[in-house]
Enzyme design. Sequence first.
Site, mmCIF file in Angstrom:
data_model
loop_
_atom_site.group_PDB
_atom_site.id
_atom_site.type_symbol
_atom_site.label_atom_id
_atom_site.label_comp_id
_atom_site.label_asym_id
_atom_site.label_seq_id
_atom_site.Cartn_x
_atom_site.Cartn_y
_atom_site.Cartn_z
ATOM 1 N N GLY A 72 -30.418 -15.592 -7.934
ATOM 2 C CA GLY A 72 -31.423 -14.535 -7.447
ATOM 3 C C GLY A 72 -32.503 -14.506 -8.541
ATOM 4 C CB THR A 73 -32.354 -14.073 -12.101
ATOM 5 O OG1 THR A 73 -31.531 -13.119 -12.024
ATOM 6 C CG2 THR A 73 -33.357 -13.913 -13.457
ATOM 7 C CG ASN A 153 -31.192 -3.447 -7.530
ATOM 8 O OD1 ASN A 153 -32.444 -3.475 -7.415
ATOM 9 N ND2 ASN A 153 -30.445 -3.430 -8.881
ATOM 10 C CD GLN A 181 -27.901 -5.731 -3.990
ATOM 11 O OE1 GLN A 181 -26.988 -5.525 -3.034
ATOM 12 N NE2 GLN A 181 -27.492 -5.997 -5.207
ATOM 13 C CB SER A 201 -28.197 -14.046 -5.249
ATOM 14 O OG SER A 201 -27.162 -14.050 -6.142
ATOM 15 C CG HIS A 203 -23.311 -13.143 -7.473
ATOM 16 N ND1 HIS A 203 -22.994 -11.844 -8.271
ATOM 17 C CD2 HIS A 203 -24.818 -13.298 -7.990
ATOM 18 C CE1 HIS A 203 -24.195 -11.442 -9.083
ATOM 19 N NE2 HIS A 203 -25.170 -12.346 -8.763
ATOM 20 C CB THR A 239 -27.934 -32.662 -10.478
ATOM 21 O OG1 THR A 239 -28.379 -33.785 -11.346
ATOM 22 C CG2 THR A 239 -26.860 -33.054 -9.503
ATOM 23 C CB CYS A 329 -29.277 -6.106 -14.835
ATOM 24 S SG CYS A 329 -29.037 -7.076 -13.541
HETATM 25 C C1 LIG Z 1 -32.240 -6.920 -5.914
HETATM 26 C C2 LIG Z 1 -31.648 -7.996 -6.815
HETATM 27 N N1 LIG Z 1 -32.521 -9.008 -7.325
HETATM 28 C C3 LIG Z 1 -32.119 -9.891 -7.886
HETATM 29 C C4 LIG Z 1 -30.813 -10.017 -8.551
HETATM 30 C C5 LIG Z 1 -30.346 -11.007 -9.405
HETATM 31 O O1 LIG Z 1 -29.544 -11.890 -8.950
HETATM 32 P P1 LIG Z 1 -28.604 -12.875 -9.362
HETATM 33 O O2 LIG Z 1 -27.518 -12.145 -10.304
HETATM 34 O O3 LIG Z 1 -27.939 -14.023 -8.618
HETATM 35 O O4 LIG Z 1 -29.378 -13.707 -10.629
HETATM 36 C C6 LIG Z 1 -30.071 -9.000 -8.185
HETATM 37 C C7 LIG Z 1 -28.731 -9.134 -8.760
HETATM 38 O O5 LIG Z 1 -28.048 -8.035 -9.578
HETATM 39 C C8 LIG Z 1 -30.267 -7.983 -7.309
HETATM 40 O O6 LIG Z 1 -29.620 -6.857 -6.973
#
Ligand SMILES: Cc1ncc(COP(=O)(O)O)c(C=O)c1O
Length: 382
Positions: A72-73, A153, A181, A201, A203, A239, A329
């Site tokens: 996601g990041t 989140n 989310q 994302s 996970h 890849t 985070c």
């Molecule tokens: C709203 C939101 N954006 C982005 C992320 C980041 O995703 P990833 O952990 O896959 O980098 C998260 C995860 O904490 C999230 O909750």
Amino acid sequence: MTRPIYFDHAATTPMHPAALEAYLDAARSGPLNPSSVHACGRAARRILTGARDRIAALLGCHPHELVFTGGGTESDNAALLGAALAQRERGRTGIVTTAVEHAAVLETCRRLQEEGFRVTFLPADEHGLVRVADAEAAIDERTAVVSVMTVNNETGARQPVEEIGAVARSRGALMHTDAVQALGYEDIRLADRPVDLASFSSHKIGGPPGVGLLYIRDGTPFRPLLRGGPQERGRRAGTENVPAVSAFARALELAAAEREERTRETERVRDALLAGFAAELPPGSWAVNGHPEQRAPHILNVSFPGVSAQTMVMNLDLAGVAVSAGAACSAGSLRPSHVLSAMGLPDERVRSAVRFSFGLGNTTEEAAKVAKLVATILARLS
Ligand SMILES: Cc1ncc(COP(=O)(O)O)c(C=O)c1O
């Protein structure tokens, strides 16, 4: 020892056994470079293409509009930088986002500020919602990208992305949403939504970490963040992580098939926790943060004024319950949550906020037990 209670699904979810199986099946099937022309490469490409097709069908978009990323990041970084740099070539140098975004969006916006973009951070109301009128006032013909998350989140608040997206697009700006989310809890038909870019994302829905998706609507101007090989139609070099992508597709299929049932069950667990707090805790000793209705079902943010979030999290951990203080985070740091601060909540309420988040496997019995444990901890500490 009794089984620990995991109420931290917004941080990450346990990998679904079927997703793990899909991962292992792919990983065991041979060397997996989908760009190789030989038989092994072709087999890898078949897995990758199959996963992309299935995900595209579930998200209501074309397979070629999906780019696999490292999470996601990365999707947020690539979306904002990629769209902003392309829009700058058209004379658009404004970014409109919100004060309650995930750090992946906020920090990328700060980076764009350093690059000379003018960034507007829209405020949130006391429930964590952004006002459409504020977005309307901020978006103009110089705006390059508007980025508003679908579900917050920390609080679970569901933002008016559709209304803001319509405004953005009517003024020629690109619309991005961080939908990390929201995945698994909404029927996401991307073609029907007024968004040009969206981040997801794996996970957070029972897939493995380290793999994500970036949706880029056909025709959206975009400059790739990662350069190198021509993978992902030149939009993300490197890849592809074929086993992880295969597992992500499996996790999403299950999440989509069971969405209504999972949503109902999650609501039941959340409501049982709320009912437990109401029954066990003295009135005035707790307060819910976020919007009472416009919210995703799996996140519940509660303050216990007088007890720091760290203390509550540690005490619950000792009792075998996993929860978060604010966002995962920022959990390592004592910085107060930027989301709750942006909502204008009093400092004490911000400092004492705990995020309970639910998912597959959680039960109402667990919720009742957690409410009792919180009551015991509060009585001991006060
Ligand atoms: C709203 C939101 N954006 C982005 C992320 C980041 O995703 P990833 O952990 O896959 O980098 C998260 C995860 O904490 C999230 O909750």
